[in-house]
Design a protein around this motif. Structure first.
Motif, PDB file in Angstrom:
ATOM      1  N   ASP A   1       0.792  -1.238   0.000  1.00  0.00           N
ATOM      2  CA  ASP A   1       0.000   0.000   0.000  1.00  0.00           C
ATOM      3  C   ASP A   1       0.817   1.277   0.000  1.00  0.00           C
ATOM      4  N   ASP A   2       2.147   1.214   0.269  1.00  0.00           N
ATOM      5  CA  ASP A   2       2.959   2.437   0.273  1.00  0.00           C
ATOM      6  C   ASP A   2       2.848   3.185  -1.059  1.00  0.00           C
ATOM      7  N   VAL A   3       3.058   2.467  -2.150  1.00  0.00           N
ATOM      8  CA  VAL A   3       3.098   3.108  -3.459  1.00  0.00           C
ATOM      9  C   VAL A   3       1.737   3.682  -3.827  1.00  0.00           C
ATOM     10  N   GLU A   4       0.683   2.908  -3.592  1.00  0.00           N
ATOM     11  CA  GLU A   4      -0.647   3.376  -3.998  1.00  0.00           C
ATOM     12  C   GLU A   4      -1.097   4.581  -3.183  1.00  0.00           C
ATOM     13  N   ILE A   5      -0.770   4.602  -1.872  1.00  0.00           N
ATOM     14  CA  ILE A   5      -1.101   5.768  -1.047  1.00  0.00           C
ATOM     15  C   ILE A   5      -0.374   6.996  -1.566  1.00  0.00           C
ATOM     16  N   ALA A   6       0.911   6.841  -1.859  1.00  0.00           N
ATOM     17  CA  ALA A   6       1.734   7.993  -2.230  1.00  0.00           C
ATOM     18  C   ALA A   6       1.603   8.379  -3.698  1.00  0.00           C
ATOM     19  N   CYS A   7       1.457   7.392  -4.573  1.00  0.00           N
ATOM     20  CA  CYS A   7       1.586   7.620  -6.020  1.00  0.00           C
ATOM     21  C   CYS A   7       0.389   7.124  -6.819  1.00  0.00           C
ATOM     22  N   GLY A   8      -0.721   6.813  -6.171  1.00  0.00           N
ATOM     23  CA  GLY A   8      -1.842   6.234  -6.894  1.00  0.00           C
ATOM     24  C   GLY A   8      -2.342   7.080  -8.043  1.00  0.00           C
TER      25      GLY A   8
ATOM     26  N   ARG B   1      10.929   8.567   0.306  1.00  0.00           N
ATOM     27  CA  ARG B   1      11.915   9.613   0.567  1.00  0.00           C
ATOM     28  C   ARG B   1      13.048   9.053   1.435  1.00  0.00           C
ATOM     29  N   PRO B   2      14.291   9.397   1.119  1.00  0.00           N
ATOM     30  CA  PRO B   2      15.413   8.891   1.917  1.00  0.00           C
ATOM     31  C   PRO B   2      15.502   9.510   3.300  1.00  0.00           C
ATOM     32  N   ASP B   3      14.678  10.526   3.588  1.00  0.00           N
ATOM     33  CA  ASP B   3      14.641  11.108   4.931  1.00  0.00           C
ATOM     34  C   ASP B   3      13.320  10.812   5.632  1.00  0.00           C
ATOM     35  N   ASP B   4      12.587   9.817   5.145  1.00  0.00           N
ATOM     36  CA  ASP B   4      11.315   9.430   5.768  1.00  0.00           C
ATOM     37  C   ASP B   4      11.559   9.004   7.214  1.00  0.00           C
ATOM     38  N   ALA B   5      10.617   9.335   8.097  1.00  0.00           N
ATOM     39  CA  ALA B   5      10.783   9.024   9.516  1.00  0.00           C
ATOM     40  C   ALA B   5      10.691   7.528   9.815  1.00  0.00           C
ATOM     41  N   HIS B   6      10.071   6.752   8.932  1.00  0.00           N
ATOM     42  CA  HIS B   6       9.961   5.306   9.153  1.00  0.00           C
ATOM     43  C   HIS B   6      11.218   4.632   8.630  1.00  0.00           C
ATOM     44  N   GLN B   7      11.845   3.816   9.469  1.00  0.00           N
ATOM     45  CA  GLN B   7      13.136   3.233   9.106  1.00  0.00           C
ATOM     46  C   GLN B   7      13.064   2.341   7.876  1.00  0.00           C
TER      47      GLN B   7
ATOM     48  N   GLU C   1       6.095  10.679  -0.800  1.00  0.00           N
ATOM     49  CA  GLU C   1       5.814  10.956   0.606  1.00  0.00           C
ATOM     50  C   GLU C   1       4.592  10.158   1.062  1.00  0.00           C
ATOM     51  N   ILE C   2       4.617   9.725   2.323  1.00  0.00           N
ATOM     52  CA  ILE C   2       3.530   8.951   2.911  1.00  0.00           C
ATOM     53  C   ILE C   2       3.083   9.647   4.191  1.00  0.00           C
ATOM     54  N   PRO C   3       1.827  10.069   4.283  1.00  0.00           N
ATOM     55  CA  PRO C   3       1.371  10.708   5.530  1.00  0.00           C
ATOM     56  C   PRO C   3       1.381   9.716   6.673  1.00  0.00           C
ATOM     57  N   LYS C   4       1.797  10.174   7.849  1.00  0.00           N
ATOM     58  CA  LYS C   4       1.870   9.302   9.021  1.00  0.00           C
ATOM     59  C   LYS C   4       1.892  10.151  10.280  1.00  0.00           C
ATOM     60  N   TRP C   5       1.733   9.488  11.434  1.00  0.00           N
ATOM     61  CA  TRP C   5       1.642  10.216  12.690  1.00  0.00           C
ATOM     62  C   TRP C   5       2.942  10.920  13.055  1.00  0.00           C
ATOM     63  N   ASP C   6       4.070  10.517  12.451  1.00  0.00           N
ATOM     64  CA  ASP C   6       5.361  11.150  12.759  1.00  0.00           C
ATOM     65  C   ASP C   6       5.394  12.617  12.359  1.00  0.00           C
ATOM     66  N   GLY C   7       4.517  13.023  11.442  1.00  0.00           N
ATOM     67  CA  GLY C   7       4.522  14.418  11.006  1.00  0.00           C
ATOM     68  C   GLY C   7       5.802  14.805  10.289  1.00  0.00           C
ATOM     69  N   ASP C   8       6.212  13.983   9.326  1.00  0.00           N
ATOM     70  CA  ASP C   8       7.503  14.221   8.668  1.00  0.00           C
ATOM     71  C   ASP C   8       7.360  14.773   7.256  1.00  0.00           C
TER      72      ASP C   8
END
Length: 215
Positions: free
Chosen positions: A25-32, A112-118, A140-147
Motif C-alpha cells: 500500500d505504500d506506493v498506492e497511497i503515495a503515487c496512486g 523519501r530517503p529522509d522518511d521518519a519510518h526506518q 511521501e507517505i502521511p503518518k503520525w510522525d509528522g515528517d
C-alpha cells in the motif's frame, strides 16, 4: 512552474516505471494518482517490488497494482516488517535482482530517503544506488510522525483520478480500514494541499535528489 518530464519521446518506447515499497500500500497511497495517469499512456508498465508483507497483504498488493496499472507485475521479498535495517544486505540484493529482471525504467518511484519510518528510509536510500541512470522520484507517505517535507516536483492529478485513487485504495486494502489514518480526507487532503502548491486542484509531490534536464 517549469515542467520536468522523463524522456518519453517517440524513440523512448512504451513508458516503464519501477515502483519500490517497504510495505504493501505504500506506493498506492503515495503515487496512486500518478500511476492512474501513467496507465492512460499506451503500453505503460509498472514493475512493483515490495520488501515486506504477510500473505494476506501481498495478495492485496498484487491485486491493487493491477487495478492501478493493468500491465503491472508484482514481486515480494518477504523481509520482516519494521526490521529492514537489520536486513540491509537482503534488501539491497532484492533491489539489484529486481533491476536485473526488468528493462531499464524511465522513472523509479521510491520512498523519501529522509522518511521518519526506518523501512521507508532504507528503501529510499538504496533506490538511487541501484537505478543510477533513471529519474528517481521519492514519494511521501502521511503518518503520525509528522515528517512531511518540502517537495521539489509535482504531478498534477485530475479530480476524477484523485477520487478513483481513494476508491481503489479502500477496495483493495480492506485489511487497513481499521487504522485511524486510513481516511479519504487524509488522502484527498494531502493531494489538495500539494495541488494548491503547484496551482492545480490535486497533485502528488516528490523529492528529487538528481535530475538531468535536456533542452
Amino acid at each position: 512552474m517549469i515542467p520536468l518530464r522523463p524522456d518519453l519521446g517517440p524513440d523512448a518506447g512504451e513508458p516503464r516505471v519501477v515502483c519500490l515499497a517497504a510495505h504493501p500500500d505504500d506506493v498506492e497511497i503515495a503515487c496512486g494518482g500518478t500511476l492512474l495517469a501513467l496507465a492512460e499512456r499506451p503500453g505503460a508498465t509498472a514493475d512493483f517490488l515490495t520488501l515486506t508483507g504477510d500473505p494476506l497483504r501481498e495478495a492485496e498488493a498484487a491485486d491493487a497494482a493491477k487495478a492501478f496499472v493493468p500491465a503491472a507485475s508484482s514481486v515480494f521479498a518477504g523481509l520482516p516488517d519494521g526490521r529492514l535495517p537489520e536486513h540491509w544486505g537482503a534488501a539491497k540484493r532484492a533491489l539489484h535482482e529486481h533491476a536485473e529482471r526488468h528493462p531499464a525504467p524511465h522513472v523509479v518511484l521510491a520512498p523519501r530517503p529522509d522518511d521518519a519510518h526506518q523501512d521507508h528510509r532504507l528503501v529510499g536510500e538504496l533506490a538511487g544506488t541501484v537505478w543510477r541512470d533513471a529519474l528517481v522520484l521519492h514519494y511521501e507517505i502521511p503518518k503520525w510522525d509528522g515528517d512531511m517535507g518540502r517537495p521539489a516536483a509535482y504531478v498534477p492529478v485530475p479530480e476524477e483520478l484523485a477520487r478513483r485513487k481513494v476508491e481503489l485504495l479502500d477496495r483493495h486494502y480492506p485489511s487497513q480500514r481499521g487504522h485511524d489514518w486510513w481516511d479519504p480526507e487524509v488522502f484527498l487532503g494531502l493531494m489538495r494541499l500539494r495541488g494548491m502548491e503547484c496551482r492545480e486542484r490535486y497533485a502528488e509531490a516528490y523529492a528529487v535528489r538528481k535530475a538531468v534536464v535536456r533542452w
